[in-house]
Design an enzyme around this catalytic site. Structure first.
Site, PDB file in Angstrom:
ATOM      1  N   HIS A 251      28.229   4.237 -12.005  1.00 16.18           N
ATOM      2  CA  HIS A 251      28.698   5.274 -12.924  1.00 16.18           C
ATOM      3  C   HIS A 251      28.667   4.714 -14.347  1.00 16.18           C
ATOM      4  O   HIS A 251      29.066   3.572 -14.572  1.00 16.18           O
ATOM      5  CB  HIS A 251      30.119   5.692 -12.551  1.00 16.18           C
ATOM      6  CG  HIS A 251      30.562   6.987 -13.154  1.00 16.18           C
ATOM      7  ND1 HIS A 251      30.812   7.124 -14.502  1.00 16.18           N
ATOM      8  CD2 HIS A 251      30.813   8.201 -12.601  1.00 16.18           C
ATOM      9  CE1 HIS A 251      31.195   8.366 -14.747  1.00 16.18           C
ATOM     10  NE2 HIS A 251      31.198   9.042 -13.604  1.00 16.18           N
ATOM     11  N   ARG A 274      32.758  13.812 -21.009  1.00 13.78           N
ATOM     12  CA  ARG A 274      31.485  14.133 -21.653  1.00 13.78           C
ATOM     13  C   ARG A 274      31.157  15.610 -21.498  1.00 13.78           C
ATOM     14  O   ARG A 274      30.638  16.237 -22.424  1.00 13.78           O
ATOM     15  CB  ARG A 274      30.369  13.269 -21.056  1.00 13.78           C
ATOM     16  CG  ARG A 274      30.432  11.819 -21.520  1.00 13.78           C
ATOM     17  CD  ARG A 274      29.414  10.946 -20.815  1.00 13.78           C
ATOM     18  NE  ARG A 274      29.810  10.614 -19.457  1.00 13.78           N
ATOM     19  CZ  ARG A 274      29.010  10.644 -18.398  1.00 13.78           C
ATOM     20  NH1 ARG A 274      27.755  10.994 -18.539  1.00 13.78           N
ATOM     21  NH2 ARG A 274      29.456  10.312 -17.215  1.00 13.78           N
TER      22      ARG A 274
END
Length: 471
Positions: A251, A274
């Site tokens: 990740h 995000r």
């Protein structure tokens, strides 16, 4: 309640191994069919990694996301990448099941179980927003898991045994499952049943064992998972086959705790940061469309040289959100602020005029004044338009972390574990991260919880049907 004795319904109960969302979903489904469940969990507390999931669960179309979504299947195929060519028809069947049953999964959680999933966000690699979470302060993984656990514990036909590590799955001479052996603080025990559902998760924290075996290049990476051994050897001992074991998701954003730089286990900086408008900076500059897939973003970060702290590899990247993005992801960010993983500051404190200009360019793209230099199309809830040195931002330092293993035992669309001839091992079912084939080379954010619900329900229904035929 202890599981040492065999009750009168021994032939009619199911054994579930693992108490993450896949195991809890399977258990709930079995109980709804009046099948007693004995759930074994090796950790002191139930919930697994699912309880830590923070971005949400995918689903479309739903009452919260009404877009007719034929793109979910395509996005998943695209995310899976080049490995799709191996056992393509098998993968396509699993992905079709995952995506087509996603509306049912959301309905089951929200309408039948009462979990709030009313907020929908867009994550990396998705064509449209489809990742659901609640409007309150509780992260989605915790909200779902605690709701299911509460309901399960109220059912007299449910037995949960923690600190119980399965050491062997028992099999008859003709290859049928007959139960399990497991160890506890009180010693070794056994439990009989013709159906066992494995929902034990992956091996992303098994850095000295399976991770070292399949991906030695990831030695020294931090992880979001605790250091527990993977469980697929228990299933390969029965003839189960493995797929995609080398496909490990790193990740792009795990928080670097500035108080414990070399800590090997790191908190995930949820992708929703995000998705709701966060941008990423390296040396004060943006370097990618932040909503690319996890693999693409990770690879871009790792093009630069890393540092090592106490043997743990790290990259220096900052994630930046404005007040609009903060409000949209408030429950997450408030928790990160409380943990000291993020801080509230100003653009001037973050960097000089060049950094301000970079953020202004992002703000202009978000406002539709210009095309984004990196091709980003969705900007979540970013609302800052005129960036000054006094503009408030929320920041955290992040680094790539080993997060999820896409590989595991091969199953079919009925959650049946397959042997080397592609035939189901009678009585052995699996769901969640312990299985392989669904995600290929990269998992879309929001699809891990979905996988657990979709295939957990299928496993529960399949097990109930099998046990019902024995009654």
């Amino acid at each position: 309640m202890s599981g040492t004795s065999q009750s009168s319904h021994a032939a009619r109960h199911a054994i579930v191994v693992g108490s993450g969302l896949a195991g809890l979903t399977a258990s709930s489904t079995l109980l709804s069919k009046n099948i007693p469940v004995h759930l074994l969990e090796r950790l002191p507390k139930p919930g697994g990694n699912s309880i830590k999931a923070s971005s949400g669960i995918n689903g479309a179309p739903t009452k919260y996301q009404s877009v007719s979504d034929d793109l979910f299947y395509d996005d998943t195929i695209k995310s899976a990448g080049v490995v799709m060519g191996k056992m393509r028809s098998q993968r396509e069947s699993l992905i079709q099941t995952l995506t087509k049953k996603s509306p049912e999964a959301i309905y089951w959680l929200s309408d039948e179980k009462g979990v709030d999933l009313s907020k929908v966000a867009m994550l990396g690699g998705h064509s449209i927003p489809r990742t659901h979470r609640g409007a309150g302060q509780t992260p989605p993984g915790a909200a779902i898991v605690t709701t299911l656990l509460k309901q399960l514990n109220e059912d007299p036909n449910f037995t949960l045994e923690t600190n119980a590590s399965v050491t062997k799955v028992l099999q008859s001479e003709n290859g049928e499952i007959t139960g399990v052996e497991y160890s506890t603080a009180d010693g070794k025990k056994s439990l009989n049943s013709p159906v066992v559902i494995f929902a034990t998760g992956g091996f992303a924290g098994d850095s000295k064992g399976m991770l070292k075996q399949y991906r030695p290049d990831l030695a020294g990476f931090p992880s979001t998972n605790e250091a527990w051994p993977g469980s697929t050897p228990l299933l390969t001992a029965l003839g189960a086959q493995l797929l995609d074991m080398e496909q490990v998701q790193v990740h792009p954003t795990g928080f670097v705790d500035l108080k414990e730089l070399g800590k090997p286990v790191k908190f995930l900086a949820a992708e929703v940061l995000r998705g709701e408008g966060g941008l990423m900076l390296r040396s004060g500059k943006r370097f990618i469309d932040e909503l690319q897939t996890r693999q693409v973003v990770t690879d871009k970060i790792m093009e630069e040289k890393n540092t090592e702290v106490d043997g743990i590899k790290q990259w220096d990247v900052k994630i930046v959100l404005d007040e609009g993005a903060y409000q949209a992801a408030k429950s997450h960010i408030d928790f990160y602020l409380w943990k000291g993983l993020m801080s509230k500051t100003t653009v001037g404190e973050l960097g000089g005029d060049e950094t301000r200009k970079v953020i202004q360019q992002f703000a202009d793209a978000a406002a539709g004044k210009s095309e984004d230099a990196f091709g980003r199309k969705s900007f979540g809830h970013w609302e800052l338009k005129d960036v000054t040195p006094d503009s408030v931002v929320y920041i955290g330092q992040v680094t790539p972390v080993v997060h999820f293993t896409m590989g595991g035992v091969i199953m079919n669309e009925h959650a049946e574990v397959l042997d080397k001839e592609g035939k189901p091992i009678k009585g052995l079912l699996a769901a969640g991260e312990v299985t392989g084939g669904i995600h290929g080379a990269n998992r879309l954010g929001g699809s891990s919880l979905l996988e657990c619900v979709v295939f957990g329900r299928i496993a529960g229904e399949r097990a109930a049907s099998s046990l019902g035929s024995l009654a």
